[in-house]
Structure formats: structure tokens, C-alpha cells
Design a protein around this motif. Structure first.
Motif, PDB file in Angstrom:
ATOM      1  N   LEU A  90       0.852  -1.193   0.000  1.00 44.58           N
ATOM      2  CA  LEU A  90       0.000   0.000   0.000  1.00 44.58           C
ATOM      3  C   LEU A  90       0.886   1.241   0.000  1.00 44.58           C
ATOM      4  O   LEU A  90       1.838   1.328   0.778  1.00 44.58           O
ATOM      5  CB  LEU A  90      -0.896   0.041   1.244  1.00 44.58           C
ATOM      6  CG  LEU A  90      -1.925  -1.062   1.405  1.00 44.58           C
ATOM      7  CD1 LEU A  90      -2.561  -0.992   2.788  1.00 44.58           C
ATOM      8  CD2 LEU A  90      -2.993  -0.932   0.331  1.00 44.58           C
ATOM      9  N   TRP A  91       0.568   2.189  -0.854  1.00 42.09           N
ATOM     10  CA  TRP A  91       1.320   3.440  -0.861  1.00 42.09           C
ATOM     11  C   TRP A  91       1.161   4.178   0.461  1.00 42.09           C
ATOM     12  O   TRP A  91       2.074   4.869   0.906  1.00 42.09           O
ATOM     13  CB  TRP A  91       0.882   4.319  -2.028  1.00 42.09           C
ATOM     14  CG  TRP A  91       1.422   3.849  -3.340  1.00 42.09           C
ATOM     15  CD1 TRP A  91       0.730   3.229  -4.332  1.00 42.09           C
ATOM     16  CD2 TRP A  91       2.779   3.935  -3.791  1.00 42.09           C
ATOM     17  NE1 TRP A  91       1.571   2.929  -5.376  1.00 42.09           N
ATOM     18  CE2 TRP A  91       2.831   3.354  -5.079  1.00 42.09           C
ATOM     19  CE3 TRP A  91       3.946   4.441  -3.238  1.00 42.09           C
ATOM     20  CZ2 TRP A  91       4.006   3.276  -5.803  1.00 42.09           C
ATOM     21  CZ3 TRP A  91       5.121   4.366  -3.967  1.00 42.09           C
ATOM     22  CH2 TRP A  91       5.141   3.797  -5.228  1.00 42.09           C
ATOM     23  N   SER A  92       0.001   4.036   1.091  1.00 39.15           N
ATOM     24  CA  SER A  92      -0.214   4.707   2.377  1.00 39.15           C
ATOM     25  C   SER A  92       0.756   4.201   3.438  1.00 39.15           C
ATOM     26  O   SER A  92       1.126   4.944   4.358  1.00 39.15           O
ATOM     27  CB  SER A  92      -1.658   4.528   2.845  1.00 39.15           C
ATOM     28  OG  SER A  92      -1.961   3.161   3.043  1.00 39.15           O
ATOM     29  N   ASP A  93       1.208   2.954   3.322  1.00 39.49           N
ATOM     30  CA  ASP A  93       2.191   2.430   4.271  1.00 39.49           C
ATOM     31  C   ASP A  93       3.540   3.122   4.113  1.00 39.49           C
ATOM     32  O   ASP A  93       4.240   3.365   5.104  1.00 39.49           O
ATOM     33  CB  ASP A  93       2.368   0.917   4.098  1.00 39.49           C
ATOM     34  CG  ASP A  93       1.173   0.132   4.585  1.00 39.49           C
ATOM     35  OD1 ASP A  93       0.264   0.739   5.203  1.00 39.49           O
ATOM     36  OD2 ASP A  93       1.132  -1.088   4.345  1.00 39.49           O
ATOM     37  N   ILE A  94       3.906   3.460   2.880  1.00 42.64           N
ATOM     38  CA  ILE A  94       5.155   4.183   2.636  1.00 42.64           C
ATOM     39  C   ILE A  94       5.112   5.523   3.375  1.00 42.64           C
ATOM     40  O   ILE A  94       6.069   5.918   4.042  1.00 42.64           O
ATOM     41  CB  ILE A  94       5.397   4.393   1.122  1.00 42.64           C
ATOM     42  CG1 ILE A  94       5.559   3.049   0.394  1.00 42.64           C
ATOM     43  CG2 ILE A  94       6.571   5.327   0.872  1.00 42.64           C
ATOM     44  CD1 ILE A  94       6.830   2.301   0.705  1.00 42.64           C
ATOM     45  N   LEU A  95       3.978   6.217   3.275  1.00 38.30           N
ATOM     46  CA  LEU A  95       3.815   7.478   3.984  1.00 38.30           C
ATOM     47  C   LEU A  95       3.864   7.262   5.498  1.00 38.30           C
ATOM     48  O   LEU A  95       4.525   8.021   6.224  1.00 38.30           O
ATOM     49  CB  LEU A  95       2.504   8.156   3.583  1.00 38.30           C
ATOM     50  CG  LEU A  95       2.173   9.463   4.297  1.00 38.30           C
ATOM     51  CD1 LEU A  95       3.270  10.502   4.084  1.00 38.30           C
ATOM     52  CD2 LEU A  95       0.832   9.984   3.828  1.00 38.30           C
ATOM     53  N   ALA A  96       3.183   6.231   5.981  1.00 40.58           N
ATOM     54  CA  ALA A  96       3.167   5.941   7.416  1.00 40.58           C
ATOM     55  C   ALA A  96       4.571   5.640   7.929  1.00 40.58           C
ATOM     56  O   ALA A  96       4.952   6.094   9.017  1.00 40.58           O
ATOM     57  CB  ALA A  96       2.225   4.768   7.704  1.00 40.58           C
ATOM     58  N   TYR A  97       5.357   4.889   7.169  1.00 41.14           N
ATOM     59  CA  TYR A  97       6.730   4.584   7.575  1.00 41.14           C
ATOM     60  C   TYR A  97       7.559   5.862   7.650  1.00 41.14           C
ATOM     61  O   TYR A  97       8.364   6.046   8.564  1.00 41.14           O
ATOM     62  CB  TYR A  97       7.392   3.605   6.613  1.00 41.14           C
ATOM     63  CG  TYR A  97       6.715   2.262   6.514  1.00 41.14           C
ATOM     64  CD1 TYR A  97       5.946   1.755   7.551  1.00 41.14           C
ATOM     65  CD2 TYR A  97       6.839   1.490   5.374  1.00 41.14           C
ATOM     66  CE1 TYR A  97       5.321   0.526   7.454  1.00 41.14           C
ATOM     67  CE2 TYR A  97       6.227   0.256   5.276  1.00 41.14           C
ATOM     68  CZ  TYR A  97       5.468  -0.223   6.312  1.00 41.14           C
ATOM     69  OH  TYR A  97       4.859  -1.442   6.211  1.00 41.14           O
ATOM     70  N   SER A  98       7.367   6.744   6.683  1.00 42.14           N
ATOM     71  CA  SER A  98       8.090   8.010   6.678  1.00 42.14           C
ATOM     72  C   SER A  98       7.729   8.840   7.908  1.00 42.14           C
ATOM     73  O   SER A  98       8.607   9.462   8.521  1.00 42.14           O
ATOM     74  CB  SER A  98       7.773   8.798   5.405  1.00 42.14           C
ATOM     75  OG  SER A  98       8.142   8.051   4.265  1.00 42.14           O
ATOM     76  N   ILE A  99       6.459   8.844   8.269  1.00 39.69           N
ATOM     77  CA  ILE A  99       6.011   9.575   9.455  1.00 39.69           C
ATOM     78  C   ILE A  99       6.638   8.986  10.711  1.00 39.69           C
ATOM     79  O   ILE A  99       7.169   9.719  11.561  1.00 39.69           O
ATOM     80  CB  ILE A  99       4.464   9.561   9.549  1.00 39.69           C
ATOM     81  CG1 ILE A  99       3.863  10.403   8.424  1.00 39.69           C
ATOM     82  CG2 ILE A  99       3.993  10.046  10.917  1.00 39.69           C
ATOM     83  CD1 ILE A  99       2.360  10.217   8.250  1.00 39.69           C
ATOM     84  N   GLY A 100       6.586   7.669  10.859  1.00 40.81           N
ATOM     85  CA  GLY A 100       7.113   7.022  12.057  1.00 40.81           C
ATOM     86  C   GLY A 100       8.608   7.215  12.230  1.00 40.81           C
ATOM     87  O   GLY A 100       9.074   7.592  13.309  1.00 40.81           O
ATOM     88  N   VAL A 101       9.363   6.980  11.172  1.00 42.81           N
ATOM     89  CA  VAL A 101      10.817   7.135  11.243  1.00 42.81           C
ATOM     90  C   VAL A 101      11.174   8.613  11.406  1.00 42.81           C
ATOM     91  O   VAL A 101      12.066   8.963  12.193  1.00 42.81           O
ATOM     92  CB  VAL A 101      11.505   6.516  10.008  1.00 42.81           C
ATOM     93  CG1 VAL A 101      12.976   6.864   9.959  1.00 42.81           C
ATOM     94  CG2 VAL A 101      11.322   5.002  10.003  1.00 42.81           C
ATOM     95  N   GLY A 102      10.472   9.475  10.695  1.00 47.58           N
ATOM     96  CA  GLY A 102      10.717  10.912  10.829  1.00 47.58           C
ATOM     97  C   GLY A 102      10.453  11.403  12.241  1.00 47.58           C
ATOM     98  O   GLY A 102      11.242  12.186  12.794  1.00 47.58           O
TER      99      GLY A 102
END
Length: 114
Positions: A90-102
Motif C-alpha cells: 500500500l502506498w499509504s504504508d510508505i507514507l506511514a513509515y516516513s512519518i514514524g521514522v521521521g
């Protein structure tokens, strides 16, 4: 352990959360956990490098979800395998990972300034 607990708890109460929060919360917490584990393992490494390693790992796990073979799908069908590897890209997971790591990197920088 606290981040893992929050992540698992977020899955239990998913039906009570707003859709936009539910869409990103669990995956963001998973990525934060990866950032924290990476930082623990490489504790002398600069924050930016920890961020890069963690985000690369998260993205590779997500991209691996495009691959489906019986052996890996059997792993994904276990509770632990599903939590670690996920199921569907899911593309939304890529965004979620970026948020979490960021979030982890920003929080670490704020803490280290003290």
C-alpha cells in the motif's frame, strides 16, 4: 517495548479510531520501532544514518509485499509473520513509515540537544 505495546493496542482499538488515524497509526508505530531498534543496534551512528537505514528497511519490507509465493505467503499467514512482513503493498504504508521514522529522528534530535 512501549512502542510495540502501543502498536499492538492500536490494532485492537482500530474500529474506535477515525479512519485517517487508523490508516497510519499502526504502520507509523511499526516504523518508529524499527528506527528505535536500529538506533539501539548502531548506537554510535549519527541520527541521519539511523534514519536512512530504518527507512530503507521499512520500504524494502513494503516492496517485498509485491512478491507472492507460497513459502512467503505461508510466513505472512502466521501472526508474527504478518506483523513483521505485512500482507499487501500500500502506498499509504510508505507514507506511514516516513512519518514514524521521521518522528523518531526528530524526537531523538530534540532529546540529544538537551
Amino acid at each position: 517495548m512501549l512502542v510495540i505495546s502501543f502498536g499492538l493496542f492500536s490494532r485492537k482499538i482500530a474500529y474506535q479510531l477515525p479512519e485517517q488515524v487508523n490508516l497510519y497509526l499502526g504502520d507509523s508505530l511499526w516504523a518508529l520501532m524499527i528506527f528505535l531498534i536500529t538506533g539501539f543496534i548502531f548506537n554510535k551512528t549519527p541520527t541521519f544514518q539511523i534514519l536512512a537505514i530504518a527507512i530503507f528497511f521499512c520500504y524494502m519490507v513494503e516492496l517485498s509485499q509485491l512478491y507472492h509465493a507460497d513459502w512467503i505467503d505461508n510466513i505472512r499467514n502466521t501472526t508474527l509473520g504478518g506483523l513483521i512482513l505485512g500482507y499487501v503493498f500500500l502506498w499509504s504504508d510508505i507514507l506511514a513509515y516516513s512519518i514514524g521514522v521521521g518522528f523518531g529522528a526528530i524526537f531523538e534530535k530534540l532529546i540529544s540537544k538537551r
